[in-house]
Scaffold this active site. Structure first.
Site, mmCIF file in Angstrom:
data_model
loop_
_atom_site.group_PDB
_atom_site.id
_atom_site.type_symbol
_atom_site.label_atom_id
_atom_site.label_comp_id
_atom_site.label_asym_id
_atom_site.label_seq_id
_atom_site.Cartn_x
_atom_site.Cartn_y
_atom_site.Cartn_z
ATOM 1 N N ASN A 184 62.297 60.247 79.959
ATOM 2 C CA ASN A 184 62.908 60.145 81.280
ATOM 3 C C ASN A 184 62.808 61.459 82.047
ATOM 4 O OD1 ASN A 184 63.563 57.659 80.330
ATOM 5 N ND2 ASN A 184 65.701 58.139 79.888
ATOM 6 N N VAL A 185 62.817 61.330 83.374
ATOM 7 C CA VAL A 185 62.686 62.527 84.221
ATOM 8 C C VAL A 185 63.983 62.769 84.990
ATOM 9 C CG1 VAL A 185 60.182 62.209 84.432
ATOM 10 C CG2 VAL A 185 61.687 61.204 86.169
ATOM 11 N N HIS B 8 57.693 63.583 79.604
ATOM 12 C CA HIS B 8 56.990 63.213 80.843
ATOM 13 C C HIS B 8 57.377 64.119 82.011
ATOM 14 C CE1 HIS B 8 56.145 58.866 79.202
ATOM 15 N NE2 HIS B 8 55.299 59.743 78.752
ATOM 16 N N CYS C 80 52.395 71.980 94.338
ATOM 17 C CA CYS C 80 51.239 71.759 95.210
ATOM 18 C C CYS C 80 49.978 71.762 94.353
ATOM 19 C CB CYS C 80 51.158 72.868 96.264
ATOM 20 S SG CYS C 80 49.670 72.723 97.271
ATOM 21 N N CYS D 220 47.478 74.881 95.944
ATOM 22 C CA CYS D 220 47.708 76.325 95.741
ATOM 23 C C CYS D 220 48.707 76.584 94.617
ATOM 24 C CB CYS D 220 48.184 76.976 97.035
ATOM 25 S SG CYS D 220 49.799 76.398 97.585
ATOM 26 N N GLY E 30 66.324 52.703 73.888
ATOM 27 C CA GLY E 30 65.963 52.265 75.235
ATOM 28 C C GLY E 30 64.529 52.518 75.641
ATOM 29 N N THR E 31 63.608 52.339 74.704
ATOM 30 C CA THR E 31 62.194 52.419 75.105
ATOM 31 C C THR E 31 61.458 51.171 74.643
ATOM 32 O OG1 THR E 31 60.102 53.644 74.944
ATOM 33 C CG2 THR E 31 61.596 53.863 73.062
ATOM 34 N N SER E 32 60.554 50.687 75.498
ATOM 35 C CA SER E 32 59.758 49.510 75.146
ATOM 36 C C SER E 32 58.628 49.888 74.198
ATOM 37 C CB SER E 32 59.194 48.852 76.409
ATOM 38 O OG SER E 32 58.310 49.759 77.048
ATOM 39 N N ALA F 292 72.770 50.695 75.010
ATOM 40 C CA ALA F 292 72.871 52.048 74.450
ATOM 41 C C ALA F 292 74.302 52.584 74.428
ATOM 42 C CB ALA F 292 71.974 52.980 75.252
HETATM 43 P P1 OAD Z 1 60.544 50.631 79.779
HETATM 44 O O1 OAD Z 1 61.034 50.164 81.105
HETATM 45 O O2 OAD Z 1 59.159 50.302 79.408
HETATM 46 O O3 OAD Z 1 61.483 50.030 78.629
HETATM 47 C C1 OAD Z 1 62.884 50.109 78.712
HETATM 48 C C2 OAD Z 1 63.450 49.551 77.431
HETATM 49 O O4 OAD Z 1 64.867 49.713 77.472
HETATM 50 C C3 OAD Z 1 63.197 48.051 77.209
HETATM 51 O O5 OAD Z 1 62.706 47.843 75.899
HETATM 52 C C4 OAD Z 1 64.568 47.403 77.389
HETATM 53 O O6 OAD Z 1 64.759 46.290 76.532
HETATM 54 C C5 OAD Z 1 65.501 48.533 77.008
HETATM 55 N N1 OAD Z 1 66.832 48.508 77.653
HETATM 56 C C6 OAD Z 1 67.168 47.996 78.861
HETATM 57 N N2 OAD Z 1 68.464 48.217 79.116
HETATM 58 C C7 OAD Z 1 68.956 48.891 78.043
HETATM 59 C C8 OAD Z 1 70.244 49.424 77.704
HETATM 60 N N3 OAD Z 1 71.290 49.311 78.538
HETATM 61 N N4 OAD Z 1 70.382 50.040 76.513
HETATM 62 C C9 OAD Z 1 69.319 50.177 75.671
HETATM 63 N N5 OAD Z 1 68.094 49.704 75.941
HETATM 64 C C10 OAD Z 1 67.904 49.077 77.109
HETATM 65 O O7 OAD Z 1 60.834 52.207 79.715
HETATM 66 P P2 OAD Z 1 60.140 53.314 78.795
HETATM 67 O O8 OAD Z 1 59.860 52.782 77.440
HETATM 68 O O9 OAD Z 1 60.956 54.532 78.912
HETATM 69 O O10 OAD Z 1 56.051 56.748 82.214
HETATM 70 O O11 OAD Z 1 58.789 53.530 79.553
HETATM 71 C C11 OAD Z 1 57.913 54.519 79.097
HETATM 72 C C12 OAD Z 1 57.161 55.116 80.246
HETATM 73 O O12 OAD Z 1 56.555 54.082 81.029
HETATM 74 C C13 OAD Z 1 58.015 55.844 81.258
HETATM 75 O O13 OAD Z 1 58.351 57.162 80.854
HETATM 76 C C14 OAD Z 1 57.157 55.843 82.464
HETATM 77 C C15 OAD Z 1 56.747 54.397 82.431
HETATM 78 O O14 OAD Z 1 55.645 54.019 83.102
HETATM 79 C C16 OAD Z 1 55.336 57.263 83.204
HETATM 80 O O15 OAD Z 1 55.583 57.027 84.361
HETATM 81 C C17 OAD Z 1 54.213 58.155 82.736
#
Ligand code: OAD
Length: 254
Positions: free
Chosen positions: A106-107, A123, A131, A134, A191-193, A236
């Site tokens: 996350n950012v 990330h 920029c 420059c 919380g990551t897919s 979470a």
């Molecule tokens: P995703 O949006 O792909 O996945 C979010 C995950 O969180 C899913 O598996 C949901 O089931 C789960 N989720 C949703 N609500 C939740 C909650 N309240 N508690 C726990 N889990 C929950 O997000 P990321 O896996 O972070 O990168 O995505 C990875 C990267 O893809 C990001 O950093 C971004 C994106 O494109 C860039 O932009 C380079």
């Protein structure tokens, strides 16, 4: 005796207390309860904005104004968000000497806002703008107040210092994340897919090194059946709060 449904939190607390040396890998899902939508899924950012058109470095070079129409929505959401109990709970685990670090995709800066000290931003972050002509850097907030899209004094449209698709992972973050994943005894994946490389390789690396993998996610992911040892199918904030309550019942007060 743990109540019905409490057993899984006991198991997670046991793993954390007996092994210590834990690391967390977080994704957009941990910040959903702070009001920031995730990327994938029906309410996700990528439903509204095609990432190929709005989130690649090529798209930014081609049409930075268009990419900023998505970024400005994101910046707005981030400005209004504050940490939720999951962020705070991870900071507490760090203070208790159980969690060593957080690797986040996350950012949003919410781990730091919650008090986590060792945060690896895989990330990048949205704190600064850069920029690409420059290489002058600006603090995001002040620059964005001047107008969107924000511009460098040389005239070029600025890019936030976060990783767009097609850009490399900042090397220090990659290096630190690999070393943390390589040496932890427990990895909390929250919380990551687990669909975006190379971040989704981190749990596999920890697993190969013998770590116990706890996944907190209401949904299954590609990790759940192959890599995860304990899947807590909850949001979470609830899961982290319950695990902490269990740990606090066992640990003497400091
Ligand atoms: P995703 O949006 O792909 O996945 C979010 C995950 O969180 C899913 O598996 C949901 O089931 C789960 N989720 C949703 N609500 C939740 C909650 N309240 N508690 C726990 N889990 C929950 O997000 P990321 O896996 O972070 O990168 O995505 C990875 C990267 O893809 C990001 O950093 C971004 C994106 O494109 C860039 O932009 C380079």
């Amino acid at each position: 005796m743990p109540g019905p449904g409490e057993q899984i939190f006991e198991e997670a607390a046991d793993a954390l207390l007996s092994r210590r040396n834990a690391v967390a890998l977080t994704g957009a899902g941990i910040s959903v309860e702070s009001g920031i939508p995730a990327f994938r899924g029906t309410q996700g950012m990528w439903e509204k904005y095609d990432p190929m058109e709005y989130a690649t470095i090529d798209a930014f070079f081609r049409d930075p104004e268009k990419v900023w129409s998505m970024l400005s929505e994101m910046v707005d959401l981030l400005a209004r968000a504050s940490p939720n109990p999951a962020h705070v709970g991870l900071a507490d685990l760090e203070r208790m000497g159980i969690l060593r670090s957080v690797i986040t995709q996350n950012v949003d800066g919410l781990h730091q806002a919650a008090g986590s000290r060792k945060v690896i931003e895989f990330h990048g972050n949205a704190e600064e703008l850069v920029c690409l002509s420059c290489w002058t850097r600006y603090p995001s907030r002040a620059k964005i107040l001047e107008g969107i899209p924000p511009r460098c004094s040389c005239g070029r449209i600025l890019k936030p210092d976060l990783v767009l698709f097609g850009e490399p992972i900042p090397w220090t973050a990659q290096d630190e994340a690999e070393s943390e994943a390589d040496s932890c005894a427990v990895l909390l994946v929250i919380g990551t897919s687990a669909q975006v490389t190379p971040a989704c390789e981190i749990p596999r690396l920890s697993k190969r090194r013998g770590a116990f993998i706890i996944e907190i996610n209401p949904e299954e992911t590609p990790l759940t059946r192959m890599v995860t040892d304990l899947h807590i199918r909850k949001v979470a904030s609830l899961a982290v709060t319950r695990i902490l309550e269990t740990i606090r019942r066992v640990l003497p007060p400091s």
